[in-house]
Design an enzyme around this catalytic site. Sequence first.
Site, PDB file in Angstrom:
ATOM      1  N   GLU A   1       0.825  -1.215   0.000  1.00  0.00           N
ATOM      2  CA  GLU A   1       0.000   0.000   0.000  1.00  0.00           C
ATOM      3  C   GLU A   1       0.855   1.258   0.000  1.00  0.00           C
ATOM      4  O   GLU A   1       0.613   2.206  -0.734  1.00  0.00           O
ATOM      5  CB  GLU A   1      -0.922   0.025   1.224  1.00  0.00           C
ATOM      6  CG  GLU A   1      -2.105  -0.898   1.136  1.00  0.00           C
ATOM      7  CD  GLU A   1      -3.020  -0.730   2.328  1.00  0.00           C
ATOM      8  OE1 GLU A   1      -3.234   0.415   2.751  1.00  0.00           O
ATOM      9  OE2 GLU A   1      -3.529  -1.746   2.836  1.00  0.00           O
TER      10      GLU A   1
ATOM     11  N   ASP B   1      -2.227  -4.136   3.559  1.00  0.00           N
ATOM     12  CA  ASP B   1      -2.307  -4.301   5.010  1.00  0.00           C
ATOM     13  C   ASP B   1      -3.180  -5.493   5.420  1.00  0.00           C
ATOM     14  O   ASP B   1      -4.125  -5.864   4.706  1.00  0.00           O
ATOM     15  CB  ASP B   1      -2.862  -3.030   5.653  1.00  0.00           C
ATOM     16  CG  ASP B   1      -1.837  -1.903   5.660  1.00  0.00           C
ATOM     17  OD1 ASP B   1      -0.647  -2.190   5.438  1.00  0.00           O
ATOM     18  OD2 ASP B   1      -2.218  -0.745   5.882  1.00  0.00           O
TER      19      ASP B   1
ATOM     20  N   ASP C   1      -5.784  -6.240   7.084  1.00  0.00           N
ATOM     21  CA  ASP C   1      -7.108  -5.997   7.643  1.00  0.00           C
ATOM     22  C   ASP C   1      -8.122  -5.989   6.508  1.00  0.00           C
ATOM     23  O   ASP C   1      -7.795  -6.223   5.350  1.00  0.00           O
ATOM     24  CB  ASP C   1      -7.146  -4.694   8.444  1.00  0.00           C
ATOM     25  CG  ASP C   1      -6.707  -3.478   7.644  1.00  0.00           C
ATOM     26  OD1 ASP C   1      -6.634  -3.565   6.401  1.00  0.00           O
ATOM     27  OD2 ASP C   1      -6.441  -2.431   8.259  1.00  0.00           O
TER      28      ASP C   1
ATOM     29  N   GLU D   1      -9.778  -3.589   5.077  1.00  0.00           N
ATOM     30  CA  GLU D   1      -9.534  -2.567   4.066  1.00  0.00           C
ATOM     31  C   GLU D   1      -8.375  -2.994   3.158  1.00  0.00           C
ATOM     32  O   GLU D   1      -8.413  -2.796   1.944  1.00  0.00           O
ATOM     33  CB  GLU D   1      -9.206  -1.235   4.748  1.00  0.00           C
ATOM     34  CG  GLU D   1      -9.515  -0.006   3.927  1.00  0.00           C
ATOM     35  CD  GLU D   1     -11.001   0.266   3.802  1.00  0.00           C
ATOM     36  OE1 GLU D   1     -11.376   0.973   2.837  1.00  0.00           O
ATOM     37  OE2 GLU D   1     -11.781  -0.220   4.633  1.00  0.00           O
TER      38      GLU D   1
ATOM     39  N   TYR E   1       1.573  -4.453  13.396  1.00  0.00           N
ATOM     40  CA  TYR E   1       0.516  -3.654  12.762  1.00  0.00           C
ATOM     41  C   TYR E   1      -0.291  -2.914  13.818  1.00  0.00           C
ATOM     42  O   TYR E   1      -0.693  -3.487  14.834  1.00  0.00           O
ATOM     43  CB  TYR E   1      -0.389  -4.562  11.938  1.00  0.00           C
ATOM     44  CG  TYR E   1      -1.325  -3.817  11.026  1.00  0.00           C
ATOM     45  CD1 TYR E   1      -0.839  -2.891  10.109  1.00  0.00           C
ATOM     46  CD2 TYR E   1      -2.691  -4.036  11.079  1.00  0.00           C
ATOM     47  CE1 TYR E   1      -1.697  -2.210   9.259  1.00  0.00           C
ATOM     48  CE2 TYR E   1      -3.557  -3.364  10.225  1.00  0.00           C
ATOM     49  CZ  TYR E   1      -3.050  -2.446   9.328  1.00  0.00           C
ATOM     50  OH  TYR E   1      -3.904  -1.777   8.490  1.00  0.00           O
TER      51      TYR E   1
ATOM     52  N   ARG F   1      -3.253  -1.290  13.720  1.00  0.00           N
ATOM     53  CA  ARG F   1      -4.721  -1.230  13.714  1.00  0.00           C
ATOM     54  C   ARG F   1      -5.256  -2.599  14.122  1.00  0.00           C
ATOM     55  O   ARG F   1      -5.384  -3.502  13.299  1.00  0.00           O
ATOM     56  CB  ARG F   1      -5.251  -0.810  12.338  1.00  0.00           C
ATOM     57  CG  ARG F   1      -4.826   0.587  11.953  1.00  0.00           C
ATOM     58  CD  ARG F   1      -5.457   1.052  10.652  1.00  0.00           C
ATOM     59  NE  ARG F   1      -4.981   2.387  10.303  1.00  0.00           N
ATOM     60  CZ  ARG F   1      -3.973   2.645   9.479  1.00  0.00           C
ATOM     61  NH1 ARG F   1      -3.323   1.639   8.927  1.00  0.00           N
ATOM     62  NH2 ARG F   1      -3.601   3.873   9.220  1.00  0.00           N
TER      63      ARG F   1
ATOM     64  N   HIS G   1      -5.381 -10.283  14.409  1.00  0.00           N
ATOM     65  CA  HIS G   1      -4.001  -9.805  14.524  1.00  0.00           C
ATOM     66  C   HIS G   1      -3.557  -9.784  15.977  1.00  0.00           C
ATOM     67  O   HIS G   1      -4.357  -9.853  16.896  1.00  0.00           O
ATOM     68  CB  HIS G   1      -3.885  -8.397  13.941  1.00  0.00           C
ATOM     69  CG  HIS G   1      -4.528  -8.260  12.600  1.00  0.00           C
ATOM     70  ND1 HIS G   1      -4.164  -9.046  11.540  1.00  0.00           N
ATOM     71  CD2 HIS G   1      -5.515  -7.447  12.164  1.00  0.00           C
ATOM     72  CE1 HIS G   1      -4.910  -8.730  10.494  1.00  0.00           C
ATOM     73  NE2 HIS G   1      -5.740  -7.767  10.846  1.00  0.00           N
TER      74      HIS G   1
END
Length: 770
Positions: free
Chosen positions: A31, A104, A106, A108, A323, A325, A370
Amino acid sequence: MTKTKTKSAEKENTKTNKAKSKKEKALVIVESPAKSKTIKKILGDSYQIEASYGHIRDFPPKVLGFDVSNNFEPSFVVMPEKKVVVKKLNELAKKSDKIYLASDPDREGEAIAWHVRQVLEVPDDKVYRIEFNEITPKAVQHAVENSRNIDMDRVKAQQTRQILDRLVGYKISPVLWEKMRNYRLSAGRVQSVALKMICEREDEIDAFIPVEYWTISANLLKDKLPFTAELTKYKDKKIEIKNKEEADKIVEELLKKVLKYEVSKVTYRDTQRKPSAPFITSTLQREASSKLGYGVSKTMQIAQKLYEGIDIGADGPVGLITYMRTDSTRISDDAQAAAKDFVTTNYGENYYPQNPNIYTKSGKNIQDAHEAIRPSYVERTPDSIKQYLTSEQYKLYKLIWSRFIASQMENAKVKNTSVDITAGDYLFKTGTSKVVFDGFLKIYNDAEDELESQSKIPDLEQGDDVKLEKVDPKQHFTQPPPRYTEASLVKALEEHGIGRPSTYAPIISKIQQKGYVEKQEKALAPTILGRTLCRELVKYFTDIMNYEFTANMETKLDDIAEKKAIWTDVLKDFYTPFCGTVDSAKKNMPKVLIESDVTCPNCGKKMIVRTSRFGTQFLGCSGYPECKTMLPLNKDGTAVQIDEKSEEKCGKCGSDMIVKVGPYGKYLQCTNTECNNRKRLVITTGVTCPKCGKGEVIQRKSKYGKIFYGCNKYPDCDFVSWNEPVAEKCPECGEYMVKKITKKESKIVCSNPKCSYSKPLDSENGEENV
């Protein structure tokens, strides 16, 4: 002939061996370009790392972007600014043997991987999805060796959220534009609920009525050692002192009627305090706010850089944290083993618990995909890499590193001493705490107050007599609930199950950017616009503004990702009643003017809040277009003070003077433009200077804009005070008195630091200035 055949065979074998020895070319698409160097160092030269720079496709502009009649089938287009990126990714992909989508880890990120796959003009068997929770050699190489297909359930969950948000924004916003005459207004599925929380808290503060109460403490002596105890009970019942009369009565009885103060009970209690879990997104944001003063957006920006990689000298770029988030407190077995080794090596076996600490997080909509936020390498202590980090990076990394190591350490052991002191029918209490084994406190304390009591008491035993030195009554008032800060709002959203770790920062930023909320001394306060918008949304869009409804929608999105729900069913269940609500609002919602308390200086009509095409809020006359008066607007919704007329005449030309406001306060300016004479406007207090007795105390401002008070006879008299003096002498020591106004209380106190006399600040003494 034989030699010729042999040479041909050797040549053919050489070609085959060269082909076999030729390394495959792989393309890794991430990303953010910030990760590229870190991942490149891990994977080597046979891998090329390129970035998509976030999302590359979105719904078409100015339309919904999905077909409601065709099961909400979405349509996506490449963003104009990403066409160059897509072209480059395709060129590289066609030259590569394998393409790894490493966005990433997740929901998104999964959607971004899917969008990238959709634009790549290469066969499916060349494309692989990989994800890693930390950018370390082990994690990245494991991801490459264990690639998978794109998880379409996670993609559909993300698209459902995107469609829901689009529906809310595209259907409600036009209604607001029409009814509230403001083309910058918008509603959001989560942002509007966050605004509601802030407005409801403001309503609580406005409705709050302070209640007076008093506390009484006793200054005592034991073997000439002073200590303090608080009055807690009267005749074995909790004591509540409501006013000064009750307090005075008790003080008189304690001083005149109670002859003996005796230790009636001493209690010792050993307790343990457990370390907190490693950080998740919300707790990191809260702790960074309270300990470092960082806003949630700033915290996430710094954490992002720590995750993507920092160049630390000879080792090159290194991803320092996992990570950022996440809402899981889980950590990997490898991380737990590394922490154990670090703790036992550096602090000793007794600092590691007999059984490893394991944390589970309870609450709504918790995902455990995660790990918690932790350092990627525990051996990289904050101080060992401090020289490679900015000050802000160092502080946040130290916070994350310390919290993680502490979470794996032994409990702290505390010895508490509680003492009861009997005085007739009254009971006083005092106590102290002492840490007897620091445990995890060796490196981290997340408590706002110190665990070990700062107050020291002498050795006391049951039956000891103590001597009374002084009885100290204090007036208090109950306080309204505090406004939300960014950190406490994140906590409230999380507790209600609203939003996700990736959404907290953008939500809070957006409601401020839109002008619905502003920061006042680090707290979030709604503007006039925000409160008006919230009131109308609550009235006409009840479900959208309902906490439980919004939280349940988050649960449904999770169910889609976990194959427990079908995304089209979730959208159908939402769409029909929602459209009915929008239609009802179109018919029943009246035109709304955002009125202020300001009247037009020209025609006397109410001024209303308007927004310019550049997004700036101002006050416009409600009599427009007949009256076109406009006034600037302060952030708190009040009008910027306009020029005031003054009765004073100009000393140079005799023209009228007007009052103006400058950076250092008010001043007088001549209305004659040819003269333009200026004179500082002195704000007097009416108090005679307590130092020289001749001058008068006036309000002044420092060069930094801070108000202070000084004698108007300066430089002949150099009296100054940060607090405003009053025309009253201290009844105990005779020194002058000053106003002392804080968030907790407003009172008049003696200026003598050795004198503790104070009394409440009533309206006659200037409460209107608070």
